[in-house]
Design a protein around this motif. Structure first.
Motif, mmCIF file in Angstrom:
data_model
loop_
_atom_site.group_PDB
_atom_site.id
_atom_site.type_symbol
_atom_site.label_atom_id
_atom_site.label_comp_id
_atom_site.label_asym_id
_atom_site.label_seq_id
_atom_site.Cartn_x
_atom_site.Cartn_y
_atom_site.Cartn_z
ATOM 1 N N LYS A 185 2.321 1.219 -7.964
ATOM 2 C CA LYS A 185 2.247 2.658 -8.229
ATOM 3 C C LYS A 185 1.144 3.004 -9.225
ATOM 4 O O LYS A 185 0.512 4.058 -9.127
ATOM 5 C CB LYS A 185 3.590 3.157 -8.759
ATOM 6 N N ASN B 96 -2.117 3.864 -7.546
ATOM 7 C CA ASN B 96 -2.205 4.943 -6.554
ATOM 8 C C ASN B 96 -3.344 5.903 -6.853
ATOM 9 O O ASN B 96 -4.050 6.363 -5.944
ATOM 10 C CB ASN B 96 -0.881 5.716 -6.481
ATOM 11 N N GLU C 91 -0.767 10.377 -5.376
ATOM 12 C CA GLU C 91 0.201 10.608 -6.436
ATOM 13 C C GLU C 91 0.993 9.320 -6.689
ATOM 14 O O GLU C 91 1.162 8.491 -5.782
ATOM 15 C CB GLU C 91 1.159 11.733 -6.045
ATOM 16 N N PRO C 92 1.539 9.150 -7.916
ATOM 17 C CA PRO C 92 2.316 7.942 -8.222
ATOM 18 C C PRO C 92 3.534 7.762 -7.323
ATOM 19 O O PRO C 92 3.996 6.631 -7.146
ATOM 20 C CB PRO C 92 2.733 8.158 -9.681
ATOM 21 N N SER C 93 4.041 8.848 -6.753
ATOM 22 C CA SER C 93 5.241 8.749 -5.919
ATOM 23 C C SER C 93 4.939 8.329 -4.482
ATOM 24 O O SER C 93 5.857 7.986 -3.733
ATOM 25 C CB SER C 93 5.975 10.096 -5.902
ATOM 26 N N ASP C 94 3.669 8.342 -4.083
ATOM 27 C CA ASP C 94 3.321 7.994 -2.703
ATOM 28 C C ASP C 94 3.529 6.503 -2.453
ATOM 29 O O ASP C 94 3.307 5.669 -3.329
ATOM 30 C CB ASP C 94 1.876 8.376 -2.399
ATOM 31 N N GLU C 95 3.933 6.203 -1.224
ATOM 32 C CA GLU C 95 4.153 4.814 -0.816
ATOM 33 C C GLU C 95 2.933 4.326 -0.046
ATOM 34 O O GLU C 95 2.628 4.823 1.038
ATOM 35 C CB GLU C 95 5.410 4.701 0.061
#
Length: 212
Positions: free
Chosen positions: A90, A93, A99-103
């Protein structure tokens, strides 16, 4: 005769907004993405100048990536057949404009003209990815990118269904993209567009004439 379609990072990302356009991929989204990549590069430069981060997490991550030889092709939506991809930490990213939440997941491919090439998957859910090819500079920052797969819903005047892209990459990096439409009540898809690209010596994706 060749047509150069991707010159600068911003134009590249705006073009990607058309070819791989989910609802959130408008021009503003890609402008924000290129800004994020620039900020990540600036932060990294400041860290190195100040002696922080001598153990480069980006290089350490690339050292763990699995490698896949060419040729390679899409397997409908079953990309596990291509090879196991490594999850992007993360904290990295932002380096790719996410974004930090993207996988994100990644896989290394062979070099092209001394440029590293990476397959990056942006996971829309647990099984559905958007796939990009990235060419990388020696410092592992993005040189260019090309969207090669996305599946999305589609509405027509008298029908609805989905569109998706199939790709085939030869051993000398001839990249063919075939875009299909599949009606909700059909079993066979309709091919409505085909494009071909090569990677230049500068590491840019260039569209070339597709011989029919």
């Amino acid at each position: 005769m060749r047509k150069i379609v991707l010159f600068f990072p911003l134009l590249l990302l705006l073009a990607a907004a058309v070819s791989c356009g989910s609802k959130r991929r408008d021009a503003a989204y890609y402008e924000q993405k290129i800004d994020s990549i620039r900020k990540a590069e600036q932060i990294k430069k400041l860290q190195l100048q100040s002696g922080i981060g001598r153990e480069d997490p980006l290089q350490a991550f690339f050292d763990t990536l699995r490698y896949h030889t060419l040729p390679v092709k899409s397997e409908r939506s079953d990309f596990s057949r291509i090879g196991a991809m490594t999850a992007v930490p993360k904290l990295l990213n932002g380096h790719f404009g996410y974004e930090p939440s993207d996988e994100l997941k990644a896989l290394l491919l062979p070099h092209s003209h001394r440029h590293r090439v990476m397959l990056l998957a942006e996971m829309q859910d647990s099984v559905t990815p958007v796939l990009y090819l990235y060419t990388l500079k020696p410092n592992l920052h993005a040189q260019d990118m090309l969207c090669i797969y996305e599946q999305k819903d589609a509405d027509r005047e008298d029908d609805f269904g989905k569109t998706y892209t199939e790709f085939f990459i030869t051993s000398d990096y001839e990249i063919t993209l075939m875009e299909y439409y599949l009606s909700h009540d059909a079993t066979q898809p309709e091919l409505f567009q085909a494009r071909r690209y090569r990677i230049s010596k500068e590491g840019k994706f260039e569209e070339v004439m597709l011989e029919l």
